[in-house]
Design a protein around this motif. Structure first.
Motif, short mmCIF file in Angstrom:
data_model
loop_
_atom_site.label_atom_id
_atom_site.label_comp_id
_atom_site.label_asym_id
_atom_site.label_seq_id
_atom_site.Cartn_x
_atom_site.Cartn_y
_atom_site.Cartn_z
N LEU A 1 5.58 1.61 -1.51
CA LEU A 1 5.04 1.65 -0.69
C LEU A 1 5.39 1.31 0.61
O LEU A 1 4.57 0.97 1.84
CB LEU A 1 3.95 0.60 -1.60
CG LEU A 1 2.38 1.26 -2.42
CD1 LEU A 1 1.92 0.14 -3.04
CD2 LEU A 1 1.71 2.06 -1.78
N LYS A 2 6.71 0.75 0.28
CA LYS A 2 7.48 0.47 1.50
C LYS A 2 8.26 1.80 1.97
O LYS A 2 8.23 1.17 3.32
CB LYS A 2 8.53 -0.72 0.98
CG LYS A 2 8.32 -2.10 0.38
CD LYS A 2 9.46 -2.81 -0.04
CE LYS A 2 9.47 -4.18 -1.21
NZ LYS A 2 10.51 -4.88 -1.75
N ILE A 3 7.60 2.68 1.26
CA ILE A 3 8.62 3.65 2.46
C ILE A 3 6.97 4.43 2.97
O ILE A 3 7.52 4.84 3.74
CB ILE A 3 9.30 4.38 1.24
CG1 ILE A 3 10.43 4.16 1.27
CG2 ILE A 3 9.16 6.39 1.68
CD1 ILE A 3 11.04 5.09 -0.31
N ASP A 4 5.59 4.60 2.51
CA ASP A 4 5.01 4.71 3.00
C ASP A 4 3.65 4.53 2.24
O ASP A 4 3.86 4.15 1.25
CB ASP A 4 4.57 6.49 3.06
CG ASP A 4 3.85 6.75 4.03
OD1 ASP A 4 4.27 7.49 5.12
OD2 ASP A 4 2.94 6.84 3.62
N SER A 5 2.72 4.35 2.83
CA SER A 5 1.39 3.38 2.73
C SER A 5 0.62 4.02 1.37
O SER A 5 -0.03 3.97 0.25
CB SER A 5 0.55 3.04 3.41
OG SER A 5 0.56 4.19 4.03
N ASP A 6 1.19 5.96 1.32
CA ASP A 6 0.32 7.07 0.35
C ASP A 6 2.25 6.69 -0.29
O ASP A 6 3.42 7.61 0.08
CB ASP A 6 0.48 8.02 1.70
CG ASP A 6 0.04 9.75 0.89
OD1 ASP A 6 -0.25 9.16 -0.53
OD2 ASP A 6 -0.73 10.22 1.28
N ILE A 7 1.50 6.99 -1.64
CA ILE A 7 2.66 7.47 -2.48
C ILE A 7 3.11 8.53 -2.51
O ILE A 7 4.39 8.73 -2.70
CB ILE A 7 2.76 6.29 -3.78
CG1 ILE A 7 1.47 6.40 -4.34
CG2 ILE A 7 2.39 4.88 -4.04
CD1 ILE A 7 0.50 6.20 -6.14
N PHE A 8 2.01 9.44 -2.67
CA PHE A 8 2.27 10.70 -2.49
C PHE A 8 3.20 11.49 -1.65
O PHE A 8 4.12 11.70 -1.59
CB PHE A 8 1.16 11.10 -2.20
CG PHE A 8 0.63 11.22 -3.85
CD1 PHE A 8 0.20 11.99 -5.17
CD2 PHE A 8 -0.31 10.63 -3.45
CE1 PHE A 8 0.00 12.21 -5.77
CE2 PHE A 8 -1.39 10.68 -4.71
CZ PHE A 8 -1.30 10.99 -6.43
N GLN A 9 3.07 10.66 -0.38
CA GLN A 9 3.93 11.19 1.12
C GLN A 9 5.29 9.78 0.85
O GLN A 9 6.28 10.50 0.80
CB GLN A 9 3.25 11.15 1.85
CG GLN A 9 3.83 10.31 3.57
CD GLN A 9 4.39 11.95 3.75
OE1 GLN A 9 3.59 12.79 3.13
NE2 GLN A 9 5.35 12.80 4.61
N ALA A 10 5.79 8.73 0.30
CA ALA A 10 6.54 8.00 -0.09
C ALA A 10 6.87 9.40 -0.91
O ALA A 10 8.39 9.17 -0.47
CB ALA A 10 6.25 6.89 -0.93
#
Length: 186
Positions: free
Chosen positions: A84-93
Motif C-alpha cells: 500500500l506504500k507503493i500504491d493504494s491499489d495492491i494489484f497496481q502495486a
C-alpha cells in the motif's frame, strides 16, 4: 519439510547472534531460502548484511521490503501494508513492483486470510506467505489462523509458506515452506 529461514536483524540483535551464526544454523537445518528482514536500518546497513549473507549462503536470498537492493538477491518479499506504500491499489502495486524487479526475480507477499490469498491468485507472484499460524514473539499478530491455515493454503495457485509461530515439527498438507525465524535460534 522445506525450510524458509527468516533472518530478522532485531531478533538476532536481541539474542546476541551474528549473521554468520544464523547462516550456520540455517544451513545446518537445510534451509533452501533465507529472507533478510530489517525494519529499522538504513539501506547501506541492509546492503552490507545482504552481501555477508550472499558470501555465506548459496541458496535463495530474499530481501524484505528493500526492493531497491534486489540486484544483490534472488528476490523480494513485501507485506500487505508495504504494498500500500507503493500504491493504494495492491494489484497496481504488484504490477509496479514486478516491473521494477523484473521477471527473473522471485516475488512474494504476505497474506493473512482467504480473501488475500484469492487476490494473490490474480497477481504475478512466485509465492505467498500465509499466516499467522500461531502467535509469534517477533511480530504483532491481529489474527491467528491455526488449523484453518492449511485449508486456506489449498486455495492458492502459488506455493505457500506458513508464517507466524511456525515450528519445524508442525505438519501441513498444503504448505510448501515452513517459514521459521526465532524457532531456529531458540
Amino acid at each position: 519439510m522445506r525450510l524458509y529461514a527468516l533472518c530478522d536483524q532485531e531478533l538476532l540483535d536481541s539474542n546476541g547472534i551474528s549473521i554468520e551464526e544464523f547462516i550456520s544454523i540455517a544451513k545446518n537445518n537445510s534451509a533452501e531460502i533465507i529472507q533478510y528482514r530489517n525494519k529499522n536500518a538504513d539501506v547501506a546497513f541492509i546492503k552490507t548484511q545482504l552481501i555477508k549473507i550472499r558470501k555465506l549462503f548459496d541458496g535463495f536470498l530474499i530481501v524484505n521490503d528493500s526492493y531497491e537492493l534486489v540486484e544483490l538477491c534472488d528476490g523480494v518479499h513485501l507485506g500487505q501494508e508495504d504494498l500500500l506504500k507503493i500504491d493504494s491499489d495492491i494489484f497496481q502495486a504488484v504490477k509496479i513492483l514486478r516491473s521494477v524487479i523484473g521477471k527473473d526475480k522471485i516475488f512474494g507477499i504476505s497474506t493473512h486470510n482467504e480473501k488475500e490469498v484469492l487476490q494473490a491468485n490474480e497477481m504475478d507472484l512466485n509465492y505467498i506467505g500465509l499466516g499467522a499460524y500461531k502467535t509469534s514473539s517477533t511480530k504483532d499478530v491481529s489474527s491467528v489462523l491455526g488449523d484453518e491455515l492449511d485449508k486456506i493454503a489449498l486455495k492458492s495457485k502459488h506455493p505457500v509458506g506458513a508464517i507466524g509461530g511456525v515450528k519445524k515439527s508442525d505438519l501441513f498438507q498444503n504448505i510448501t515452506y515452513h517459514v521459521i525465524g526465532s524457532g531456529l535460534i531458540k
